[in-house]
Structures are given as C-alpha cells and as structure tokens.
Design a protein around this motif. Structure first.
Motif, short mmCIF file in Angstrom:
data_model
loop_
_atom_site.label_atom_id
_atom_site.label_comp_id
_atom_site.label_asym_id
_atom_site.label_seq_id
_atom_site.Cartn_x
_atom_site.Cartn_y
_atom_site.Cartn_z
N LEU A 67 0.84 -1.20 0.00
CA LEU A 67 0.00 0.00 0.00
C LEU A 67 0.87 1.25 0.00
CD1 LEU A 67 -2.65 1.53 0.26
CD2 LEU A 67 -2.63 1.03 2.72
N MET A 68 1.89 1.20 0.82
CA MET A 68 2.79 2.35 0.93
C MET A 68 3.43 2.66 -0.42
SD MET A 68 4.15 4.72 2.60
CE MET A 68 5.60 5.77 2.67
N LYS A 69 3.97 1.64 -1.07
CA LYS A 69 4.63 1.84 -2.35
C LYS A 69 3.66 2.49 -3.35
CE LYS A 69 8.90 -0.03 -2.21
NZ LYS A 69 9.09 -1.48 -2.14
N ILE A 94 1.50 9.83 -5.10
CA ILE A 94 1.63 11.23 -4.67
C ILE A 94 2.93 11.83 -5.21
CG2 ILE A 94 2.60 10.53 -2.44
CD1 ILE A 94 0.52 13.68 -3.21
N SER A 95 3.96 11.01 -5.33
CA SER A 95 5.22 11.54 -5.88
C SER A 95 5.02 11.99 -7.31
CB SER A 95 6.31 10.47 -5.82
OG SER A 95 6.57 10.11 -4.49
N GLY A 96 4.27 11.22 -8.06
CA GLY A 96 3.98 11.60 -9.44
C GLY A 96 3.26 12.93 -9.52
N LEU A 152 -2.66 3.47 6.35
CA LEU A 152 -1.23 3.35 6.63
C LEU A 152 -0.95 3.64 8.09
CD1 LEU A 152 0.17 2.55 4.12
CD2 LEU A 152 0.15 4.94 3.42
N ALA A 153 -0.08 2.85 8.67
CA ALA A 153 0.36 3.09 10.04
C ALA A 153 1.65 3.92 9.99
CB ALA A 153 0.62 1.76 10.75
N GLU A 154 2.08 4.35 11.14
CA GLU A 154 3.36 5.06 11.19
C GLU A 154 4.49 4.07 10.93
OE1 GLU A 154 3.42 7.99 10.95
OE2 GLU A 154 1.51 8.64 11.74
N PRO A 155 5.58 4.50 10.33
CA PRO A 155 5.88 5.87 9.95
C PRO A 155 5.36 6.22 8.57
CG PRO A 155 7.76 4.49 9.48
CD PRO A 155 6.69 3.57 10.02
N HIS A 156 4.71 5.28 7.93
CA HIS A 156 4.29 5.52 6.55
C HIS A 156 3.27 6.66 6.43
CE1 HIS A 156 5.54 1.09 5.80
NE2 HIS A 156 6.52 1.92 5.55
N ALA A 157 2.34 6.67 7.39
CA ALA A 157 1.29 7.68 7.32
C ALA A 157 1.90 9.08 7.25
CB ALA A 157 0.37 7.55 8.53
N ILE A 184 3.54 9.93 3.80
CA ILE A 184 2.55 10.27 2.78
C ILE A 184 1.90 11.62 3.09
CG2 ILE A 184 0.35 9.60 1.74
CD1 ILE A 184 2.76 7.91 0.85
N GLN A 185 1.64 11.84 4.37
CA GLN A 185 1.03 13.11 4.76
C GLN A 185 1.93 14.28 4.36
OE1 GLN A 185 -2.09 13.52 6.05
NE2 GLN A 185 -1.55 15.57 5.36
N GLU A 186 3.21 14.11 4.55
CA GLU A 186 4.13 15.21 4.22
C GLU A 186 4.17 15.46 2.71
OE1 GLU A 186 7.66 13.93 6.16
OE2 GLU A 186 7.07 14.78 8.09
N LEU A 187 4.14 14.40 1.96
CA LEU A 187 4.14 14.58 0.51
C LEU A 187 2.83 15.22 0.05
CD1 LEU A 187 5.84 11.23 -0.50
CD2 LEU A 187 6.74 13.53 -0.87
N THR A 188 1.77 14.88 0.75
CA THR A 188 0.48 15.45 0.41
C THR A 188 0.44 16.93 0.79
OG1 THR A 188 -0.57 13.30 0.75
CG2 THR A 188 -1.99 15.25 0.87
N ASP A 189 1.01 17.24 1.94
CA ASP A 189 1.10 18.64 2.37
C ASP A 189 1.90 19.44 1.34
OD1 ASP A 189 -0.28 17.96 4.61
OD2 ASP A 189 1.43 18.03 5.97
N ARG A 190 2.97 18.82 0.90
CA ARG A 190 3.82 19.50 -0.09
C ARG A 190 3.03 19.79 -1.36
NH1 ARG A 190 7.81 21.24 -1.99
NH2 ARG A 190 8.86 20.79 -3.99
N TYR A 191 2.20 18.83 -1.72
CA TYR A 191 1.41 19.04 -2.94
C TYR A 191 0.48 20.24 -2.78
CZ TYR A 191 -1.15 17.66 -7.18
OH TYR A 191 -1.70 17.63 -8.44
#
Lengths: 199, 199, 199, 199
Positions: A52-54, A60-62, A109-114, A117-124
DNA sequence: AATGAATGAGCCTTCATTCAT
DNA sequence: GATGAATGAAGGCTCATTCAT
C-alpha cells in the motif's frame, strides 16, 4: 527477485485495493490474482502494508513531480493554473485505480508511513498554494486566502476519483476546461465593470 | 431497548469509525466505549455494518433535506448557490466525524446498503445540478455542463472533511464566503468586458 | 472468565511445554488439550507467551518464597543449608513439569518478561549465597567465594529436572540427604586432623 | 563440498543456536551469517536438524573422550575426581556456545537423534559414576549411591553454561578448585575426629 | 557450487456473531 | 437487559525444504 513479478503484484494490489478496499483485500486475494501461493508473495513484498505504501508513495510523488515542472514554466498565471488543473485531472483519469488507492486507502497506513505520505500530500498542497500566490502577486488573481483557494481547487480535482468513469463520455480535457473555467472565472456571469484589477 | 442507549452506541461508533476507520474498529472497541460487553451490544444493534449504515444514512439524508429546503427558497441564483455552499460547509464543519464516516467509510458497505447510500448520494448531486441548471435558465449562470460544474463545487465542499479543523482558525462562514466566491466568480480578475451575459 | 478454566489451560500448557517444549507446542495443541477452539483460548489468555511467563513466574516465585522462609529460621547453618537443599529438591520433585518449564523454556521469553524472570532468578541465587555467607560468618562453613559455592550447590539441585523420575526409586528426601551430605562434607574421607575450624 | 564451508556453517549455527535458540534461528539466519542464499546451504547440510545433531554429537563426544582418558590415568581418586571436574569445566568454559547448544537445545532433536545423544549422555554419567565407585572401592571416598553423587557433581558442573562469563573475572581453574573442593570435602568444617575412614 | 523462485503447511491472533444463563 | 463463554472462519506472516536453471 524479478522486477516484473513485483510489478505484476503491485498492479494486482492496485486493482484489488481499488475494488474492495485495502482492509477487505486479503493477501490471499493478491496471491490468487498473480497465481502464487500466499507465502510465495513474501519473496517479493515484505508486508501487505508495504505494498500500500509503495502505491501511495508512487502516486503522490507523481503528482508532486508533475506540478513542480508546471510551476517552473514561464507562462502567465491563468495558463499555469489551467495546466495544473489539466495535468492533475489527466493523471487522475489515466490512473484512476492508483489515485483511488492514494486518496481513499492511504488512511490505513500506520506510522511511519502515514507521516511520510502526509508530508508529501502537504507539499502538494503547498505547490498549489504557490500557484495561487504567484498569480496574486502578478496581479492576475484576486487577493485572498490562497491556501483556502488551493484547497477548494484541489478538493474539486481530487474528487474526480469518486465519479470519473474511464469509459464514460467525458474526456479529461473536457473536464479540465470546465473545471479550470470555474476556478478562474466562476460559474456566474459577472456584473459588468465588476471585479477589474486595480491599475 | 432504550433509544438513548442506541444513540450512545451510535455516537461511539461515529467517533471510533472516524478515528480508526470502520474496519479497524472492532465491536469490542465500541462496547468498551459505552461500557457494555461485546455480547450486550447485540441487544441494540443487529450488526456492525448496520451501525455504519445508520450513520451514513442519517448523514446523507441530512444533506439532502437541507438542500431541498434551499432549493425551494425564492432568492436569486447567486444567492441560492451561496446558501447551498454555506449550508453544506456548515454541516460538514459541525459534524466532522459523521461526515467523515459518510464520505470515507460508507464505501465499506455491502449490498443492499451500498446501493441505498449511492442513490441518496446521487440524489444529492442531482439537487446541486438543479441549482446550477436553474441559474443558467435564469440567465445568471453561464451555460455549460451543469452536472460537471456541480461535481466541481460538491467535490471542493466535500473535501473539507479531509482538512477542516474544528478548533482551527477558519470558521465555516469564512470558508463558505471564499468558496462561494470562487465558484461564482473564480480566482482570477476578469478581462474587462469579458464574460458579460448576452442580452 | 472462570479461574478454573484458566487454571486448566495453564496446567495443559505446563504439561505440553514440558513434553514438547514451548516452541514446539502450538496454541492448537493447548486448545485441543482443554477441548476448546484455538480462538476460544484467547478469552483466557492474552498470548501464548503470557502463559509461559505466568508459569515461569509462579515457579521461580515459589522457590524464592520458600527459601526466604528458611533463611529466617533460627537453626544452625549446616541445618539451614540442609533444609534449603531439601526444600528445593522437594519442590522440584513435586513440580517436575513446572520446574522444567522454568529452567528449560523461560529462555524463550522476550522482553520485558525475560528480564523479570532473570531478576527473580538472580534473587534466588542471592538467597543461596546468603546462606553460605552466614555459615561462614558463623564459623560453621569454610571461607571462600560464597557465590561460586552457591552456584555449585544450586546447579546440582537444579539439574534434577533433567534426570529425576517421579515414579522412580529415589524419594526427594533420599536425594536431599545425599546431596546435602556432599555439599556439606564432600564425597571423600577427610584426612585426619584436616580442615578443622580455627579456634 | 568443501569441508571448510561446512565448518563455517556449523560455527555460524553454534553461534546462532546459542544466541537465539534452535527454534528461533531460521535457516535464513544461518545463510545470512555465512553469506550464502538459503537454498545454497542445502549443498552442505541436509537439514537444520542435522546441524543441531552434529553440534550436539561433537560436543558430548568430546566430553566422553576426555573423561575416558582421565579414567585411564593412574592417580589417586581425589586427584582423579579433581581432574575430571577441572577438565569438564575447562571444556565448558572454552566452548560455551557449543556446550550451551548441547545442554539447552539438544532437547529439540527428534528421533533417532534424540536417542543417540541420550545414550552418549548416559555414557558420560556412567563414566562419572565409575570415578566415584572406584574411589569408594579404593577407600578414598565414602560409600553411598555413587550414581546420585555423580549426578550432583555433574549437575553442578553442567550448570556452568548458565552463568559462566567468558570475559568474567573467574578462570576455569579457579572455579575448578572451588568446585572440586566442595565435592571432595564440602563447604562445612568437619567435626574433629569425624568422618575418618574405617581402618 | 550457487541461486532464488516457489511451495504448502503451519503459526499466533483477531473478530463478528451467537446463545445459554 | 446483560453477560461472557464459545465459535469458526479468516487474517497476515514465517519457514524448512525443493528444484530448475
């Protein structure tokens, strides 16, 4: 470990997570889909969550990568916002399943994954906010709470994953035009002489 | 079977489904929250899914009921769209947990529940579409694919459940103003003499 | 949760852990032994390891408790050492299975359990050391590294779990006499006028 | 199949079995330790258990071989017992890991391996018993249940694997002296004129 | 000699639900 | 109305071993 097989597994996971949801998809389901034993999957993945993480990360990276490119372009700000909308919508439409997994399932997603992803989403969101901010600074956009405006636009665009039909009558381009038009100029006719930029 | 106790259980479920998600919430969690044994819960509910269904149903029904009232009001269409936006956002903000359950967790519903919620959701979109349509018919809104425009607006408004903070600095009213302004007039300044309604 | 059932489960666990070892005993084995479904066990226990921990803890605690009582008795030190040996051997013989689990399987405990058992075990050695030390101080025992002597005696006594047969010909008392005699006076005849206490 | 590689694998197994226990050590762990793939290990070993068997066998055989040599020596029986103790303790101390595997993990052996090791272990006890018996026959040791006395001495000496620290302050020789002294003459001072051999 | 993909059985644990008391 | 014991299916994951390459 053949990268092909991993990709095949990831694709199966995307399909299943989208169809049934992450929790309702069992490792057995994925194994069945790729024709392996449940245990054999673990030669390729380290856990269901990693899968799921991958997927979420790639998705989100895309989005981020593409928006960064657009931000760096030298076009006027109406045009830039349009391109951002169009690109986002095109990506969502072209990757409906993956986007659905990102937007609907990453919550599992559990930590630390959550957090990642949250940070990448914030960045978006930051990138979208910057587009608005620069439009305002250039005098093309009306002033106001740019983050809030970005949230409105991004929300509308993200929502596509809930209703867009890959085989439906609307192309990503058509949708983009309508959406960008609303975000830029609204649905209403303007009162004549209305909101004209100060000169 | 005291209705009070049922309500208490439902509130606990809303809280937990929102915090941890439907799948990650166990019946034991809910029982703990209301101080009952797991088995005792089944005097009040018939299944965990029924609980989710009730919550989702109540939530979407509330949205529909409110929007129907607004549609019946006799105000101009700019005003009506504004009120629709404001009401939706106010409801989301006032019922963040329940709205989150509706928008994020109702997906876990099996048939026949899924279809029932889907129909109510479709109906909600229809109402928004009607607001746009009537604004166009009245010459206040620009023509175009009204359902698509409704989806843009509704998507933006729904997305609130992902970022709105109950104790944050933004009130539902402030958000409503910004959002309605975008939907009606866009983020950009208009070219003078631009989109003026044909007379 | 009936304490009876828990006790029954614990007894089954002791039996199985002793027979097959902790790792080789499955939760299924224990469930079969008490006539429950595997899952039903978890109404009584929180994990397989908890079961091992409880057994080990109860066992070492019993040893400590008994030795503390002996230490507090007012008898000469030869007598005290004899009683310690006798009690230890009697307990091992009467609880062969539980003692085996403590001495052979507690190694499989993870943290924080491992440390807790280790500390209780260390404490037990301390008590034995004290018995030696006090015998030396009283002039009844020869001076020397008391901890090392305690380790010799305790090792010999613990080793019983490896060879004692409940239905064998040797009673705990007979063994105790032989063992205590060795620890106190050795297996050899003494050279006349040998190790006499200084006066 | 290079004997070197096999030896390397066996050493890794000894280390891992001692650290984590036989069951908790996976074939993968061993493979990692020697820098091979899991599958490649099977060019050298036929099973994980065979590895355990080889280790246990080598260990107990060493003990037996050494003790047989001592038994054949022509020294008095106090001296002989001392040498047996010293040798055993020296071997344990010098091969802590292997001894630990023998004494703690060989229990996990299935048939027919278990019986083989058991027989070698029984034989070792027989040798110790013989030392006592011959000391008694020679009038150097007090009469009594020689097997029981051997079990006491052997238990104390085996227990070293539970507490001896390779880098600790006590040398194998120091321990041997203290232990042999206890076994031969006990921890207590003797009553004058006490246990003198009958003449 | 070495790989690494694959197996398949088994592991511990969770959980929604039922039901006798 | 409430309990809590029991179910039974399913869950994610591990692992010793095999085998074609």
């Amino acid at each position: 470990m053949s990268a092909n097989k991993y990709e095949e597994i990831a694709q199966a996971a995307i399909r299943l997570f989208q169809q049934k949801g992450y929790h309702a998809t069992s490792v057995q389901d994925i194994a069945d889909e790729v024709g392996l034993q449940k245990g054999s999957l673990y030669h390729y993945i380290s856990s269901k969550e990693e899968l799921l993480m991958k997927i979420a990360h790639q998705s989100i990276s895309g989005f981020n990568r593409r928006l960064e490119k657009i931000i760096d372009m030298e076009v006027n700000h109406r045009e830039k916002l349009f391109m951002a909308v169009q690109t986002h919508i095109t990506v969502v439409a072209a990757n409906m399943q993956m986007t659905t997994v990102l937007l609907r399932e990453a919550f599992s997603l559990a930590e630390p994954h959550a957090t990642i992803i949250q940070e990448l989403t914030d960045r978006y969101l930051d990138l979208w906010t910057r587009i608005i901010d620069e439009g305002i600074a250039a005098g093309e956009f009306k002033p106001g709470n740019s983050r809030l405006k970005a949230l409105a636009i991004l929300g509308a665009c993200n929502w596509l994953y809930r209703w867009y039909e890959t085989d439906g009558p609307l192309s990503a381009d058509e949708i983009s035009k309508v959406f960008a038009d609303i975000f830029l100029d609204g649905v209403a006719y303007h009162k004549p002489g209305g909101s004209i930029p100060p000169s």
